[in-house]
Design a protein around this motif. Structure first.
Motif, PDB file in Angstrom:
ATOM      1  N   UNK A  27      -7.127 -13.058 -65.597  1.00 42.66           N
ATOM      2  CA  UNK A  27      -8.335 -12.270 -65.815  1.00 42.66           C
ATOM      3  C   UNK A  27      -8.820 -12.328 -67.258  1.00 42.66           C
ATOM      4  N   UNK A  28      -7.922 -12.570 -68.192  1.00 46.17           N
ATOM      5  CA  UNK A  28      -8.313 -12.775 -69.594  1.00 46.17           C
ATOM      6  C   UNK A  28      -9.241 -13.986 -69.703  1.00 46.17           C
ATOM      7  N   UNK A  29      -8.914 -15.041 -68.981  1.00 46.88           N
ATOM      8  CA  UNK A  29      -9.729 -16.258 -69.008  1.00 46.88           C
ATOM      9  C   UNK A  29     -11.016 -16.103 -68.207  1.00 46.88           C
ATOM     10  N   UNK A  30     -10.927 -15.352 -67.113  1.00 50.25           N
ATOM     11  CA  UNK A  30     -12.052 -15.243 -66.183  1.00 50.25           C
ATOM     12  C   UNK A  30     -13.043 -14.150 -66.560  1.00 50.25           C
ATOM     13  N   UNK A  31     -12.535 -13.077 -67.150  1.00 43.67           N
ATOM     14  CA  UNK A  31     -13.366 -11.915 -67.435  1.00 43.67           C
ATOM     15  C   UNK A  31     -13.306 -10.910 -66.304  1.00 43.67           C
ATOM     16  N   UNK A  32     -13.547  -9.641 -66.615  1.00 45.92           N
ATOM     17  CA  UNK A  32     -13.406  -8.568 -65.636  1.00 45.92           C
ATOM     18  C   UNK A  32     -14.547  -7.563 -65.758  1.00 45.92           C
ATOM     19  N   UNK A  33     -14.737  -6.805 -64.689  1.00 52.22           N
ATOM     20  CA  UNK A  33     -15.636  -5.653 -64.706  1.00 52.22           C
ATOM     21  C   UNK A  33     -14.853  -4.432 -65.173  1.00 52.22           C
ATOM     22  N   UNK A  34     -15.448  -3.660 -66.045  1.00 44.64           N
ATOM     23  CA  UNK A  34     -14.774  -2.488 -66.607  1.00 44.64           C
ATOM     24  C   UNK A  34     -15.200  -1.232 -65.866  1.00 44.64           C
ATOM     25  N   UNK A  35     -14.225  -0.423 -65.461  1.00 37.38           N
ATOM     26  CA  UNK A  35     -14.484   0.886 -64.873  1.00 37.38           C
ATOM     27  C   UNK A  35     -13.943   1.952 -65.818  1.00 37.38           C
ATOM     28  N   UNK A  36     -14.397   3.176 -65.649  1.00 33.90           N
ATOM     29  CA  UNK A  36     -13.890   4.287 -66.441  1.00 33.90           C
ATOM     30  C   UNK A  36     -13.137   5.262 -65.553  1.00 33.90           C
ATOM     31  N   UNK A  37     -11.939   5.673 -66.004  1.00 33.85           N
ATOM     32  CA  UNK A  37     -11.182   6.697 -65.299  1.00 33.85           C
ATOM     33  C   UNK A  37     -11.810   8.070 -65.573  1.00 33.85           C
ATOM     34  N   UNK A  42     -10.810   3.024 -70.139  1.00 34.25           N
ATOM     35  CA  UNK A  42     -11.162   1.912 -69.260  1.00 34.25           C
ATOM     36  C   UNK A  42     -10.007   1.470 -68.374  1.00 34.25           C
ATOM     37  N   UNK A  43     -10.359   0.918 -67.216  1.00 30.64           N
ATOM     38  CA  UNK A  43      -9.382   0.307 -66.327  1.00 30.64           C
ATOM     39  C   UNK A  43     -10.056  -0.900 -65.679  1.00 30.64           C
ATOM     40  N   UNK A  44      -9.254  -1.902 -65.355  1.00 32.66           N
ATOM     41  CA  UNK A  44      -9.800  -3.123 -64.761  1.00 32.66           C
ATOM     42  C   UNK A  44      -8.929  -3.554 -63.582  1.00 32.66           C
ATOM     43  N   UNK A  45      -9.419  -4.551 -62.862  1.00 32.10           N
ATOM     44  CA  UNK A  45      -8.640  -5.113 -61.764  1.00 32.10           C
ATOM     45  C   UNK A  45      -7.333  -5.707 -62.271  1.00 32.10           C
ATOM     46  N   UNK A  46      -7.330  -6.180 -63.511  1.00 34.01           N
ATOM     47  CA  UNK A  46      -6.098  -6.735 -64.083  1.00 34.01           C
ATOM     48  C   UNK A  46      -5.015  -5.669 -64.186  1.00 34.01           C
ATOM     49  N   UNK A  47      -5.385  -4.450 -64.619  1.00 37.71           N
ATOM     50  CA  UNK A  47      -4.421  -3.345 -64.695  1.00 37.71           C
ATOM     51  C   UNK A  47      -3.808  -3.080 -63.328  1.00 37.71           C
ATOM     52  N   UNK A  48      -4.669  -2.960 -62.324  1.00 41.56           N
ATOM     53  CA  UNK A  48      -4.212  -2.558 -60.999  1.00 41.56           C
ATOM     54  C   UNK A  48      -3.380  -3.648 -60.319  1.00 41.56           C
ATOM     55  N   UNK A  49      -3.856  -4.880 -60.373  1.00 31.99           N
ATOM     56  CA  UNK A  49      -3.103  -5.964 -59.730  1.00 31.99           C
ATOM     57  C   UNK A  49      -1.764  -6.189 -60.427  1.00 31.99           C
ATOM     58  N   UNK A  50      -1.746  -6.068 -61.742  1.00 30.69           N
ATOM     59  CA  UNK A  50      -0.490  -6.241 -62.475  1.00 30.69           C
ATOM     60  C   UNK A  50       0.522  -5.171 -62.089  1.00 30.69           C
ATOM     61  N   UNK A  51       0.067  -3.922 -61.958  1.00 31.77           N
ATOM     62  CA  UNK A  51       1.006  -2.864 -61.574  1.00 31.77           C
ATOM     63  C   UNK A  51       1.536  -3.074 -60.163  1.00 31.77           C
ATOM     64  N   UNK A  88      -0.771  -2.772 -68.303  1.00 31.02           N
ATOM     65  CA  UNK A  88      -1.619  -3.389 -69.315  1.00 31.02           C
ATOM     66  C   UNK A  88      -1.897  -2.335 -70.383  1.00 31.02           C
ATOM     67  N   UNK A  89      -0.927  -2.159 -71.260  1.00 32.08           N
ATOM     68  CA  UNK A  89      -1.077  -1.203 -72.353  1.00 32.08           C
ATOM     69  C   UNK A  89      -1.981  -1.831 -73.408  1.00 32.08           C
ATOM     70  N   UNK A  90      -3.107  -1.178 -73.679  1.00 29.31           N
ATOM     71  CA  UNK A  90      -4.086  -1.749 -74.595  1.00 29.31           C
ATOM     72  C   UNK A  90      -5.288  -2.315 -73.859  1.00 29.31           C
ATOM     73  N   UNK A  91      -5.690  -1.636 -72.780  1.00 30.97           N
ATOM     74  CA  UNK A  91      -6.840  -2.116 -72.007  1.00 30.97           C
ATOM     75  C   UNK A  91      -8.106  -2.190 -72.870  1.00 30.97           C
ATOM     76  N   UNK A  92      -8.245  -1.270 -73.818  1.00 25.89           N
ATOM     77  CA  UNK A  92      -9.413  -1.319 -74.705  1.00 25.89           C
ATOM     78  C   UNK A  92      -9.435  -2.622 -75.505  1.00 25.89           C
ATOM     79  N   UNK A  93      -8.272  -3.064 -75.945  1.00 23.57           N
ATOM     80  CA  UNK A  93      -8.198  -4.350 -76.638  1.00 23.57           C
ATOM     81  C   UNK A  93      -8.502  -5.496 -75.680  1.00 23.57           C
ATOM     82  N   UNK A  94      -7.940  -5.418 -74.481  1.00 28.00           N
ATOM     83  CA  UNK A  94      -8.146  -6.461 -73.474  1.00 28.00           C
ATOM     84  C   UNK A  94      -9.626  -6.675 -73.187  1.00 28.00           C
ATOM     85  N   UNK A  95     -10.358  -5.596 -72.969  1.00 27.82           N
ATOM     86  CA  UNK A  95     -11.767  -5.745 -72.598  1.00 27.82           C
ATOM     87  C   UNK A  95     -12.636  -6.137 -73.785  1.00 27.82           C
TER      88      UNK A  95
END
Length: 258
Positions: A27-37, A42-51, A88-95
């Motif tokens: 997802x780092x290479x592809x890019x993601x849509x950002x949602x807000x909790x 922020x949270x992304x599909x990368x956070x959820x799929x990784x968990x 994914x600790x550091x989602x703000x950095x990730x996005x």
């Protein structure tokens, strides 16, 4: 938990972190849509799929342990321990396309943290540790520095907003004024630097236990001291960190409390 079971748990945690890393890199290479909790973080599909990937591996390896994860909460039978996961600790950095994010996995037994894995898949390093077995960076043993004087110390601060509003703020200012240099590496990075002897003290006032549980095991097994800002042992409600070489941790604790 016997040594064989602990070794099996550590192997599973490393496997789970690696699996999460593959998802995160995708997802780092592809890019993601950002949602807000609800708390506006922020949270992304990368956070959820990784968990989900981490949970599947850990449940299979240690079914008697429960899991407490950043994205899907707390579940399972905790008689055999409790896994603490931030996928994914550091989602703000990730996005924001900054590579200072990581996967954090720790295991708690009877209130004590006994193993930790910290994997930074884009930054390019993984650290791990288990009780009595030392701390490791990509297969090489690491150790904190021997720095024992504030005037020689490199200090890093992370999230310190609440500290800035309290009585410790001017004391931190004097500590900064007296040290050799001050940095703000943040997230996993300054704890990795501390564990391998490249930094001497880390101070944070606004964290979650899921952010730092694994890192506390790594720093401790590398010969450091890792507590909250009051010098207390970490628990599920901990929100602050004072971590460093043994001598500097003791000196900083005294100075921050006047």
């Amino acid at each position: 938990m016997d040594e064989v079971t602990l070794a099996r748990a550590l192997a599973a945690a490393r496997e789970a972190a690696a699996a999460a890393g593959e998802i995160i890199r995708h997802y780092w290479q592809r890019g993601v849509t950002i949602e807000l909790k609800d708390d506006q973080t922020p949270v992304t599909i990368a956070d959820r799929e990784a968990e989900l990937a981490i949970r599947a591996i850990l449940q299979q390896a240690l079914p008697e342990a429960g899991i407490y994860g950043e994205e899907f909460g707390r579940s399972g039978d905790e008689r055999g321990g409790l896994w603490l996961i931030d996928p994914l600790d550091g989602t703000k950095s990730f996005v924001r396309r900054t590579p200072f994010f990581s996967t954090q996995i720790a295991l708690q037994l009877d209130g004590e943290l006994v193993l930790g894995v910290s994997s930074a898949p884009v930054y390019g390093e993984t650290m791990w540790a288990s009780q009595g077995q030392g701390a490791w960076l990509d297969g090489q043993p690491v150790r904190v520095a021997s720095t024992d004087e504030v005037t020689a110390a490199s200090i890093s601060t992370g999230n310190i907003k609440s500290l800035a509003l309290g009585p410790k703020w001017p004391r931190l200012g004097q500590l900064v004024a007296d040290c050799n240099r001050i940095r703000g590496y943040g997230d996993f990075c300054h704890y990795h630097l501390l564990a391998r002897g490249s930094l001497d003290l880390v101070i944070e006032s606004d964290v979650s236990i899921l952010d730092v549980a694994a890192l506390s095991v790594i720093v401790s097994e590398a010969g450091g001291v890792f507590t909250d800002l009051d010098g207390g042992q970490l628990n599920l409600d901990s929100r602050s960190v004072l971590a460093g070489t043994p001598a500097l941790h003791a000196k900083a604790l005294r100075r921050l409390h006047g």
